[in-house]
Design a protein around this motif. Structure first.
Motif, mmCIF file in Angstrom:
data_model
loop_
_atom_site.group_PDB
_atom_site.id
_atom_site.type_symbol
_atom_site.label_atom_id
_atom_site.label_comp_id
_atom_site.label_asym_id
_atom_site.label_seq_id
_atom_site.Cartn_x
_atom_site.Cartn_y
_atom_site.Cartn_z
ATOM 1 N N UNK A 1 12.562 -18.831 -46.684
ATOM 2 C CA UNK A 1 13.793 -18.038 -46.730
ATOM 3 C C UNK A 1 13.785 -16.842 -45.769
ATOM 4 N N UNK A 2 12.688 -16.614 -45.070
ATOM 5 C CA UNK A 2 12.576 -15.453 -44.171
ATOM 6 C C UNK A 2 13.484 -15.604 -42.955
ATOM 7 N N UNK A 3 13.974 -14.457 -42.453
ATOM 8 C CA UNK A 3 14.646 -14.407 -41.151
ATOM 9 C C UNK A 3 13.571 -14.161 -40.100
ATOM 10 N N UNK A 4 13.679 -14.836 -38.957
ATOM 11 C CA UNK A 4 12.637 -14.704 -37.930
ATOM 12 C C UNK A 4 13.230 -14.701 -36.536
ATOM 13 N N UNK A 5 12.495 -14.092 -35.602
ATOM 14 C CA UNK A 5 12.932 -14.032 -34.212
ATOM 15 C C UNK A 5 12.688 -15.346 -33.478
ATOM 16 N N UNK A 6 11.674 -16.093 -33.904
ATOM 17 C CA UNK A 6 11.339 -17.358 -33.248
ATOM 18 C C UNK A 6 11.196 -18.463 -34.272
ATOM 19 N N UNK A 7 11.405 -19.680 -33.813
ATOM 20 C CA UNK A 7 11.195 -20.852 -34.672
ATOM 21 C C UNK A 7 9.822 -21.471 -34.427
ATOM 22 N N UNK A 8 9.055 -20.916 -33.487
ATOM 23 C CA UNK A 8 7.686 -21.399 -33.288
ATOM 24 C C UNK A 8 6.886 -21.181 -34.573
ATOM 25 N N UNK A 9 6.010 -22.110 -34.924
ATOM 26 C CA UNK A 9 5.188 -21.905 -36.127
ATOM 27 C C UNK A 9 4.169 -20.794 -35.921
ATOM 28 N N UNK A 10 3.916 -20.039 -36.986
ATOM 29 C CA UNK A 10 2.912 -18.982 -36.897
ATOM 30 C C UNK A 10 1.514 -19.566 -36.801
ATOM 31 N N UNK A 11 1.293 -20.670 -37.512
ATOM 32 C CA UNK A 11 -0.020 -21.295 -37.531
ATOM 33 C C UNK A 11 -0.396 -21.803 -36.150
ATOM 34 N N UNK A 12 -1.630 -21.561 -35.769
ATOM 35 C CA UNK A 12 -2.128 -21.989 -34.463
ATOM 36 C C UNK A 12 -2.237 -23.507 -34.432
ATOM 37 N N UNK A 13 -1.415 -24.143 -33.569
ATOM 38 C CA UNK A 13 -1.433 -25.606 -33.465
ATOM 39 C C UNK A 13 -2.561 -26.109 -32.567
ATOM 40 N N UNK A 14 -3.153 -25.194 -31.802
ATOM 41 C CA UNK A 14 -4.224 -25.535 -30.852
ATOM 42 C C UNK A 14 -3.748 -26.482 -29.747
#
Length: 394
Positions: free
Chosen positions: A367-380
């Motif tokens: 439900x958070x509003x965010x500046x980017x849609x990139x995932x926070x988790x490091x995909x490597x």
């Protein structure tokens, strides 16, 4: 046993004179007084050590993960940033909550110099790793209100008298007092009497960093503490500073813009720049922020910005629509109080959490509003950075 033996003897021996009976009675009273004194000693220590609003006491059972967050693991000598360490600390606290045990909190948190502009300066080259760690750390109670945490999970510090008493007691009890666990799941620690009845469970036998114990849980219903738990447990002086700044800001919105280390690139074997967060650099530039937040933050609003971007005036273009505010605007209030960037960010985080509308860099919850849609988790996965707009929006 001595008292029972006395009654047993009285039953089968000849009646004695009143003087003998009185003497025996006085002796019994003396023994009872001595035993009572010995039993009450821990209670006197407890009153000195434990504050009234802490839930733990000397009859509790304890959980110890180590005296350094993320250690053992690969971050023993160096350390990660505040957010990473909080993930590990939250994982340990969550286990203590699940097991119904008092958590033994490290008394200090390591400060990563990369995340601290006030820095760890003038370090001697011949210091031991323990000396360097102590010199580059801050007291845990300078960051968090431990009494407030104890309302949810009872905690004690690993430099407290209570902890030293627990440690001595567990060592005297041996295998009946302490278990050094590795690779044991939480359900077994809670349900199996070989663990659940012990005074102390010691997690330092595990070679993993702390957060790894929680990292692979896919069932979100098993997560007992939200991301917001530790941020809301900030030390009272930090809470007070945030309240004062909030009052000065009035009615405001807030954004957290994480750039710095997250937008770094590296060249592949063909010399082409790649990044782990392909849209982040674009999405956190002022022109894209204006486009992204316009549907959430009306023009003319006061916008508080917290960021690790170090370019002066980087966010100035946002002033065409908003009244901008930064923590640096309140340096006269913060400078005497804040000793490192961890404390500064904790104040900023409290201010952002209390805004009318708060927009994160990445989503923490759906439900958070965010500046980017990139995932926070490091995909490597190192990808080509994207700097162009998607479609005709804005």
């Amino acid at each position: 046993m001595a008292i029972q033996k006395t009654h047993h003897k009285a039953k089968f021996t000849k009646p004695r004179s009143p003087i003998c009976i009185l003497t025996a009675f006085i002796a019994c009273i003396s023994v009872l007084y001595l035993v009572s004194s010995l039993v009450s000693t821990p209670k006197r220590i407890q009153k000195v050590e434990i504050k009234p609003n802490n839930l733990h006491n000397m009859h509790e059972k304890y959980l110890y993960w180590g005296n350094k967050i993320d250690c053992p693991g690969k971050h023993c000598d160096s350390c990660e940033g505040l957010g990473h360490q909080e993930s590990s600390l939250r994982c340990a606290l969550e286990e203590a909550l699940f097991l119904g045990r008092t958590f033994v909190m490290p008394s200090r948190m390591c400060i990563n110099p990369i995340h601290n502009k006030k820095g760890i300066l003038h370090q001697s080259g011949n210091m031991t790793s323990d000396e360097r760690w102590a010199d580059s750390s801050c007291a845990m109670d300078s960051l968090y209100d431990l009494d407030l945490i104890s309302n949810t999970i009872p905690v004690i510090l690993d430099n407290s008298k209570i902890w030293h008493h627990v440690l001595r007691t567990s060592m005297k009890l041996g295998s009946r007092g302490i278990a050094h666990v590795q690779g044991v799941n939480r359900d077994d620690l809670k349900e199996k009497s070989s663990y659940s009845n012990l005074l102390l469970i010691n997690r330092t036998a595990s070679p993993l960093s702390w957060f790894m114990e929680c990292k692979d849980r896919n069932n979100r219903s098993s997560i007992m503490l939200p991301y917001s738990f530790l941020p809301s447990m900030a030390a009272k002086k930090l809470q007070d500073a945030a309240d004062k700044i909030k009052a000065l800001l009035g009615d405001y919105d807030a954004i957290h813009v994480r750039r710095g280390d997250k937008i770094k690139t590296r060249k592949d074997r063909f010399g082409v720049d790649r990044t782990l967060h392909p849209h982040l650099d674009r999405d956190t530039r002022p022109e894209f922020i204006l486009c992204r937040i316009r549907k959430w933050v009306p023009p003319g609003r006061t916008l508080f910005i917290a960021s690790n971007e170090r370019t002066p005036g980087f966010f100035s273009p946002l002033s065409i629509r908003y009244k901008l505010a930064y923590s640096s605007n309140y340096s006269s209030l913060l400078e005497p109080l804040v000793e490192n960037n961890y404390q500064l960010f904790m104040v900023e985080r409290l201010i952002m959490m209390r805004a009318k509308t708060f927009i994160r860099t990445y989503k923490e919850e759906d439900t958070d509003l965010s500046l980017t849609d990139d995932p926070k988790k490091n995909t490597k996965i190192w990808q080509l950075p994207v700097y162009t707009k998607d479609g005709d929006e804005c």
